[in-house]
Enzyme design. Structure first.
Site, PDB file in Angstrom:
ATOM      1  N   MET A 270      -4.534   5.133  -5.351  1.00 54.37           N
ATOM      2  CA  MET A 270      -3.547   4.252  -4.682  1.00 54.37           C
ATOM      3  C   MET A 270      -2.053   4.555  -4.976  1.00 54.37           C
ATOM      4  O   MET A 270      -1.929   4.918  -6.055  1.00 54.37           O
ATOM      5  CB  MET A 270      -3.796   2.740  -5.190  1.00 54.37           C
ATOM      6  CG  MET A 270      -5.194   2.074  -5.156  1.00 54.37           C
ATOM      7  SD  MET A 270      -6.193   2.723  -6.330  1.00 54.37           S
ATOM      8  CE  MET A 270      -5.579   1.354  -7.756  1.00 54.37           C
TER       9      MET A 270
ATOM     10  N   CYS B 125       0.898  -1.170   0.174  1.00 55.85           N
ATOM     11  CA  CYS B 125       0.070   0.109   0.035  1.00 55.85           C
ATOM     12  C   CYS B 125       0.747   1.156   0.119  1.00 55.85           C
ATOM     13  O   CYS B 125       1.621   1.274   0.871  1.00 55.85           O
ATOM     14  CB  CYS B 125      -0.959   0.015   1.260  1.00 55.85           C
ATOM     15  SG  CYS B 125      -1.862   1.764   1.332  1.00 55.85           S
TER      16      CYS B 125
END
Length: 395
Positions: free
Chosen positions: A317, A103
């Site tokens: 993201m 992430c």
């Protein structure tokens, strides 16, 4: 007799446009300090998954892909690194944690947590200035450098840096993703696993599309918005309220994953929901972002919309931004062409919440493209710290 709850030290943090529950590895119960069923069950219960109601009412999750995240950190086992960073993307309605990728947004919080929790040697933390935190991203075996501001020996979280997709300003944290092309476990180590910068991706029952399949930051499938019936200015509700559209995206993603060599059959895609990502691109157009902010075509190089865990992301993201920056720097990719087809070392793209700038420098050596690093700025903040509680028999 019911087993009472236990409490586990934890910190709830925002990093970039995501937030998650952060743990030090040695604070976890012994059974959860190693990969496996016990760890997954524990983290699922912390987040509140699986939740058939899709709300995460009985857990720390936020019922979206960007808020259903867990992080485990420890002093690094790697030379010249400070902290090992392991990321778990928690499914909302299934008993599943995807450990296949990073992430990028929460990376901004990893450096801050590491400094504040004794994972960075004290002599490496300036009294005032920037602390360079060397992160080993354990999911993808990559080095990431976080440049964290420090004031009076402590992480500075407040500031005037604004990040579209985040409500309030905070301190800027610059992130460098070193050698962001995927490792040998992700498509054999090649940035372009098929050997092409553009492929024809055949998806039975849907069509054949031009696609750029790239391993950088995170494995990503880029298609042209116009080829799948979109403009590139779409906001979340238009996509996420259309179940048929979401099913089409998932089918395209599954066939792209096979073509990238990440899975051998489309039936395996459901067990790999975090990677690859799928995104669609378009040349610049003006639009109104989800916050009501006007984004002018002249202020961006292209439009990008990306899906995460089966839904259109509210912003972008961080790892996908690395893929965007990398692809934009390589002539002829769909991302580069949408941005005008010119050579560039940075790109500013429009996403549902606003804009984001990411830099990457690409070079071609003996016919193979390489990128030494991709750079972008995020911010991070501790939201709450203390303990999470879970039933003692949940894992």
């Amino acid at each position: 007799m019911a087993v009472p709850q236990i409490k586990i030290p934890a910190t709830y943090m925002r990093g970039g446009t995501s937030k998650g529950v952060f743990f030090k590895l040695d604070d976890l119960p012994k059974a959860a300090q190693v990969p496996g069923t016990a760890r997954d069950k524990l983290l699922l219960r912390v987040i509140g998954s699986p939740d058939p109601y899709g709300k995460h009412t009985d857990g720390m999750g936020g019922a979206t892909s960007s808020t259903s995240k867990t992080v485990i950190l420890s002093k690094s086992s790697k030379a010249e690194h400070d902290v090992d960073y392991l990321f778990g993307q928690v499914a909302i309605d299934k008993p599943f944690i995807d450990w296949s990728g990073n992430c990028g947004n929460l990376t901004a919080a990893v450096g801050s947590f590491a400094i504040s929790n004794g994972l960075v040697a004290q002599d490496r933390i300036p009294q005032n200035g920037i602390c360079t935190v060397r992160i080993w991203q354990a999911n993808i075996s990559k080095t990431i450098i976080a440049h964290v501001p420090v004031t009076n020996g402590e992480v500075q979280e407040t500031g005037d840096f604004e990040l579209d997709g985040v409500t309030f300003a905070a301190a800027e944290v610059a992130i460098e993703f070193l050698d962001p092309a995927a490792d040998a476990g992700e498509g054999g180590g090649a940035m372009f696993p098929t050997g092409n910068i553009v492929d024809d991706l055949a998806v039975p029952g849907i069509g054949t599309f031009k696609a750029t399949l790239i391993n950088a930051g995170i494995p990503t499938i880029f298609v042209n918005a116009a080829d799948i019936g979109y403009s590139g200015t779409e906001l979340q509700d238009m996509i996420n309220s259309d179940n048929a559209a979401l099913a089409r995206f998932e089918t395209i993603r599954a066939y792209g994953a096979v073509k990238m060599g990440l899975i051998s059959d489309i039936s395996e895609a459901a067990a790999r929901a975090h990677t690859p990502k799928i995104a669609f691109v378009a040349p610049p157009q003006s639009y109104v972002s989800s916050s009501g902010k006007q984004v002018d075509a002249g202020d961006i190089d292209l439009l990008v919309r990306a899906l995460s865990m089966g839904k259109l992301h509210h912003a972008m993201m961080g790892t996908a931004a690395v893929a965007i920056g990398t692809a934009a720097a390589i002539p002829g990719t769909l991302v580069n062409l949408a941005a005008g087809g010119v050579a560039r070392e940075a790109v500013r793209f429009g996403h549902p919440s606003g804009t984001l700038r990411v830099g990457a420098a690409a070079t071609q050596v003996k016919g193979e493209w390489t990128v030494t690093k991709a750079i972008m700025s995020r911010s991070a903040r501790v939201l709450m710290e203390g303990f999470v509680r879970v039933p003692g028999d949940c894992f």
